[in-house]
Design an enzyme around this catalytic site. Structure first.
Site, PDB file in Angstrom:
ATOM      1  N   ASP A 312       0.808  -1.220   0.000  1.00  0.00           N
ATOM      2  CA  ASP A 312       0.000   0.000   0.000  1.00  0.00           C
ATOM      3  C   ASP A 312       0.844   1.275   0.000  1.00  0.00           C
ATOM      4  O   ASP A 312       0.342   2.340  -0.354  1.00  0.00           O
ATOM      5  CB  ASP A 312      -0.967  -0.001   1.187  1.00  0.00           C
ATOM      6  CG  ASP A 312      -2.153  -0.929   0.937  1.00  0.00           C
ATOM      7  OD1 ASP A 312      -2.357  -1.343  -0.217  1.00  0.00           O
ATOM      8  OD2 ASP A 312      -2.881  -1.241   1.898  1.00  0.00           O
ATOM      9  N   GLU A 315       3.072   0.507  -3.911  1.00  0.00           N
ATOM     10  CA  GLU A 315       2.275   0.272  -5.113  1.00  0.00           C
ATOM     11  C   GLU A 315       1.116   1.271  -5.248  1.00  0.00           C
ATOM     12  O   GLU A 315       0.625   1.505  -6.356  1.00  0.00           O
ATOM     13  CB  GLU A 315       1.742  -1.162  -5.124  1.00  0.00           C
ATOM     14  CG  GLU A 315       2.864  -2.176  -5.323  1.00  0.00           C
ATOM     15  CD  GLU A 315       2.389  -3.620  -5.303  1.00  0.00           C
ATOM     16  OE1 GLU A 315       3.040  -4.453  -5.936  1.00  0.00           O
ATOM     17  OE2 GLU A 315       1.378  -3.932  -4.629  1.00  0.00           O
ATOM     18  N   ARG A 320       0.059   9.689  -1.646  1.00  0.00           N
ATOM     19  CA  ARG A 320      -0.847   9.909  -2.788  1.00  0.00           C
ATOM     20  C   ARG A 320      -2.301   9.632  -2.430  1.00  0.00           C
ATOM     21  O   ARG A 320      -3.211  10.185  -3.036  1.00  0.00           O
ATOM     22  CB  ARG A 320      -0.455   8.981  -3.950  1.00  0.00           C
ATOM     23  CG  ARG A 320       0.899   9.279  -4.552  1.00  0.00           C
ATOM     24  CD  ARG A 320       1.002   8.740  -5.964  1.00  0.00           C
ATOM     25  NE  ARG A 320       0.669   7.331  -6.073  1.00  0.00           N
ATOM     26  CZ  ARG A 320       0.373   6.716  -7.218  1.00  0.00           C
ATOM     27  NH1 ARG A 320       0.342   7.392  -8.347  1.00  0.00           N
ATOM     28  NH2 ARG A 320       0.104   5.441  -7.246  1.00  0.00           N
ATOM     29  N   TYR A 396      -9.623   0.343   2.365  1.00  0.00           N
ATOM     30  CA  TYR A 396      -9.115   0.469   3.729  1.00  0.00           C
ATOM     31  C   TYR A 396      -8.692   1.887   4.055  1.00  0.00           C
ATOM     32  O   TYR A 396      -8.278   2.632   3.182  1.00  0.00           O
ATOM     33  CB  TYR A 396      -7.883  -0.429   3.899  1.00  0.00           C
ATOM     34  CG  TYR A 396      -8.073  -1.532   4.901  1.00  0.00           C
ATOM     35  CD1 TYR A 396      -8.705  -2.707   4.563  1.00  0.00           C
ATOM     36  CD2 TYR A 396      -7.610  -1.384   6.204  1.00  0.00           C
ATOM     37  CE1 TYR A 396      -8.869  -3.719   5.485  1.00  0.00           C
ATOM     38  CE2 TYR A 396      -7.767  -2.397   7.132  1.00  0.00           C
ATOM     39  CZ  TYR A 396      -8.396  -3.563   6.766  1.00  0.00           C
ATOM     40  OH  TYR A 396      -8.556  -4.557   7.682  1.00  0.00           O
ATOM     41  N   TYR A 398      -5.973   3.929   6.674  1.00  0.00           N
ATOM     42  CA  TYR A 398      -4.858   3.871   7.622  1.00  0.00           C
ATOM     43  C   TYR A 398      -4.626   5.278   8.173  1.00  0.00           C
ATOM     44  O   TYR A 398      -4.309   6.192   7.411  1.00  0.00           O
ATOM     45  CB  TYR A 398      -3.568   3.405   6.941  1.00  0.00           C
ATOM     46  CG  TYR A 398      -3.668   2.031   6.319  1.00  0.00           C
ATOM     47  CD1 TYR A 398      -3.732   0.893   7.112  1.00  0.00           C
ATOM     48  CD2 TYR A 398      -3.699   1.872   4.937  1.00  0.00           C
ATOM     49  CE1 TYR A 398      -3.820  -0.365   6.549  1.00  0.00           C
ATOM     50  CE2 TYR A 398      -3.787   0.609   4.364  1.00  0.00           C
ATOM     51  CZ  TYR A 398      -3.848  -0.504   5.174  1.00  0.00           C
ATOM     52  OH  TYR A 398      -3.937  -1.742   4.614  1.00  0.00           O
ATOM     53  N   HIS A 608      -4.842  -9.911  10.694  1.00  0.00           N
ATOM     54  CA  HIS A 608      -6.273  -9.628  10.787  1.00  0.00           C
ATOM     55  C   HIS A 608      -7.067 -10.914  10.566  1.00  0.00           C
ATOM     56  O   HIS A 608      -7.189 -11.394   9.437  1.00  0.00           O
ATOM     57  CB  HIS A 608      -6.642  -8.559   9.763  1.00  0.00           C
ATOM     58  CG  HIS A 608      -7.999  -7.965   9.981  1.00  0.00           C
ATOM     59  ND1 HIS A 608      -8.419  -6.836   9.327  1.00  0.00           N
ATOM     60  CD2 HIS A 608      -9.026  -8.324  10.788  1.00  0.00           C
ATOM     61  CE1 HIS A 608      -9.655  -6.554   9.707  1.00  0.00           C
ATOM     62  NE2 HIS A 608     -10.044  -7.453  10.587  1.00  0.00           N
TER      63      HIS A 608
HETATM   64 CU   LIG Z   1      -7.370  -5.973   7.847  1.00  0.00          CU
END
Ligand SMILES: [Cu+2]
Length: 653
Positions: A312, A315, A320, A396, A398, A608
């Site tokens: 993440d 790539e 960004r 997702y 973060y 996870h």
């Molecule tokens: Cu996860």
């Protein structure tokens, strides 16, 4: 709740410091230099324009008023082939000063090409046919997620920049498409040429009935989930005299801390020159701290999920993908926002407003003691400076939160939220590699592994690193009661010795010290990296593709001698890279780490194993680490924090 007036961080005034944040004027100037050079040929894509940070010695020697020499690094992709042009542009000299043509590498996934991949899927007859086999004939609600492809030996991977596209179905524009995975359809798209290479339909190929598209919705908006609870009373955070920090250019000062804000399209927030004022002298702790790379490997060995290994940072890009923050929602209290400037894919300035959030928080008690003999009660509040940003990488979120506290601690807390990437299964069935979250919908197991790059400069650049843990003594004459244990310090003298795992049972941590600088007790000054939160390593076996490509994630701790070009833990170009780059490659030289400029790399994160409660949108899960002084000070550095209410807090109980 107010917004502190913006300063000159994001405007076009020339930065007053060599590490000042990139400005829109600088991006424009760089583009003009590129245009004049002719490197921006028809169809060329500007992947990034990023500050070329001066070498450490140059920054260290710079003093206020000295000229500021600004350079930027630019990456240009001229066409669909695997050719990239790395450039260093001197803005002061108005010219390109370095040019390096790279063959056989890929940039991070490009936004324009990713949109093109979605269009190419929607127009392709094989894709339309695969959807029709699942009863989908109206393409209006189809959501296509291009994913980094990894390296799995498909013919489509050869000599191309590709994405693997997976699909979901929405019942309207505001729907949560992840409720309805369109299972068994993976489209390989040539990103550079905007062409579908291959539509893989597992059901057609295996001549089996397709997995039905789940029918239930999973909306999570306020209008969808009601009734909303009504008994939450307001919390107001007020700082009537304003916050206790100042921001001047990219220089942040709070209490005795000072640091400079930086930004990188891949790493996101970068903190430079973290120092602590001790008796009027700024003592250095970290020259540079950032998230160097991260990877999200999935654990289902089947072909539907087994290729999912998104880097993440490298790539997609944590910078960004950073989104603007909203006052009162993302950030509460007296907030200072900082805009950040990057370049869009045509090389024009791209400003993300309110990208970085800074504020101060009460953090509970800092220290306390009640003297039972006299009844004297001394207690001090803790507070922390919070510097954060939030990246939305596809499904997702973060959030990266750096905390600085009054007692000399630095903590990075990562908050994981957003939506899990799900899989559809036949109604009533389940998967051994996933948790059922709705009928016919499962959330596969996966990991989120972050690698922090921490360039320590503990009172100077000449540092060393030791592993510290508790050692239980053998049962012998020196340990007659069998209770004995003590601290053991082991010098990690070479790179091969500094590839280590956490161990909670022995309270293992790592200490970076400067033996040439002694504290008042006569011992070397230092800071410790303490694994206070979850820190798994890569679970995929060493034989896997991702283990080769994400070598950094096979150990928690690595250490290297500082090299400015060794910045990204999986190498500069991890997209479709076969592996071996970055930390495994650099550390193969097994360089000396004693009394040199030590850089520490720490992999931490989350394995996870999804819960039903993580659906449809995840409550925040936390991971991170702590940096805590060890002998950097002679005693508790927060003794001088005044009591909140002197009359009340000193009273005998
Ligand atoms: Cu996860």
């Amino acid at each position: 709740m107010t917004e502190v007036p913006a300063d000159d961080v994001a405007d076009d005034a020339p930065p007053a410091h060599p590490l000042g944040l990139l400005t829109a004027a600088e991006v424009t100037a760089a583009r003009q230099i590129l245009e004049a050079d002719g490197v921006l040929t028809e169809g060329a894509v500007v992947v990034h324009v990023v500050l070329h940070e001066p070498e450490k010695a140059v920054v260290a020697a710079w003093t206020a008023g000295d000229p500021v020499e600004r350079r930027v690094r630019v990456l240009v992709v001229p066409g669909p082939e695997l050719t990239m042009i790395e450039l260093v542009v001197s803005l002061g000299q108005g010219r390109i000063v370095e040019r390096n043509v790279i063959e056989g590498m890929r940039p991070a996934l490009l936004f324009g090409e990713s949109f093109g991949a979605i269009i190419a899927c929607l127009e392709h007859p094989d894709y339309i046919a695969a959807l029709a086999r699942r009863g989908i004939t109206d393409l209006e609600g189809v959501q296509i997620d291009p994913w980094p492809a990894g390296v799995f030996g498909y013919a489509a991977e050869q000599d191309r920049r590709i994405a693997r596209c997976i699909s979901f179905l929405r019942d309207g524009p505001g729907d949560n498409g992840y409720a309805r995975p369109i299972e068994g359809v993976i489209v390989h798209v040539d990103l550079g040429r905007g062409e579908v290479i291959e539509v893989i339909d597992h059901a057609q190929r295996d001549d089996v009935a397709p997995v039905p598209v789940p029918t239930a919705g999973a909306r999570y908006g306020a209008d969808d989930v009601g009734p909303l609870r009504t008994d939450l009373r307001p919390i107001s955070i007020t700082q009537p005299e304003g916050p206790s920090f100042t921001v001047e250019g990219n220089l942040v000062r709070w209490q005795k801390w000072s640091l400079r804000l930086g930004w990188d399209p891949y790493e996101g927030l970068v903190l430079h020159q973290i120092g602590y004022d001790d008796g009027g002298r700024t003592r250095s702790i970290l020259h540079r701290a950032s998230i160097s790379e991260m990877v999200v490997p999935y654990g289902d060995p089947g072909e539907a999920q087994g290729w999912k290994n998104a880097f993440d940072a490298g790539e997609w890009g944590l910078g960004r993908m950073t989104q603007p923050l909203t006052l009162g929602c993302d950030c509460l209290g007296e907030i200072h926002y900082v805009d950040v400037t990057m370049a869009d894919e045509r090389g024009r300035p791209w400003v993300v407003p309110n990208a970085i959030c800074m504020h101060e928080e009460d953090a509970g008690i800092g220290w306390k003691h009640v003297d039972l003999l006299s009844g004297t009660h001394e207690v001090r509040r803790s507070r922390r400076l919070v510097i954060s940003h939030i990246a939305t990488v596809g499904n997702y979120e973060y959030g990266f939160y750096w905390y600085f506290t009054l007692d000399g601690n630095i903590q990075l807390e990562v908050k994981l939220t957003g939506i899990m990437s799900p899989q559809a299964v036949a109604p009533g069935s389940s998967s051994p590699f996933a948790t059922t979250v709705a009928d016919g919908v499962v959330a596969p197991v996966h990991q989120h592994l972050f690698c922090a790059r921490l360039d320590f400069d503990i009172d100077g650049t000449e540092n060393r690193i030791e592993e510290i843990e508790a050692e239980v003594l053998p049962l012998d004459g020196d340990n007659p009661w069998a209770n004995g244990f003590r601290e053991r310090a082991s010098l990690l003298s070479r790179e091969s010795e500094a590839q280590r795992e956490t161990c909670a049972a022995t309270s293992r941590r790592w200490r970076v010290t400067n033996p040439a600088v002694r504290n008042g007790l006569g011992s070397p000054v230092g800071y410790q990296l303490v694994p206070t939160m979850s820190a798994p390593t890569l679970l995929a076996r060493p034989e896997s593709s991702v283990a080769r490509r994400a070598g950094f994630a096979t150990h928690n701790l690595w250490a290297t001698p500082h090299r400015p070009e060794e910045r990204r833990a999986a190498g500069d170009y991890p997209n479709q890279h076969a592996g071996g780059a970055g930390l495994p490659e650099w550390t193969a030289a097994d360089r000396d780490l004693v009394d040199t400029d030590v850089v520490v790399w720490y992999t931490f994160g989350v394995t996870h194993l999804p819960r039903p409660e993580d659906w449809p949108v995840m409550p925040v899960e936390y991971t991170g680490f702590l940096l805590t002084p060890f002998g950097f000070f002679d005693r508790n550095p927060a003794l001088d924090v005044p009591a909140t209410d002197a009359t009340h807090c000193h009273e005998p109980t």
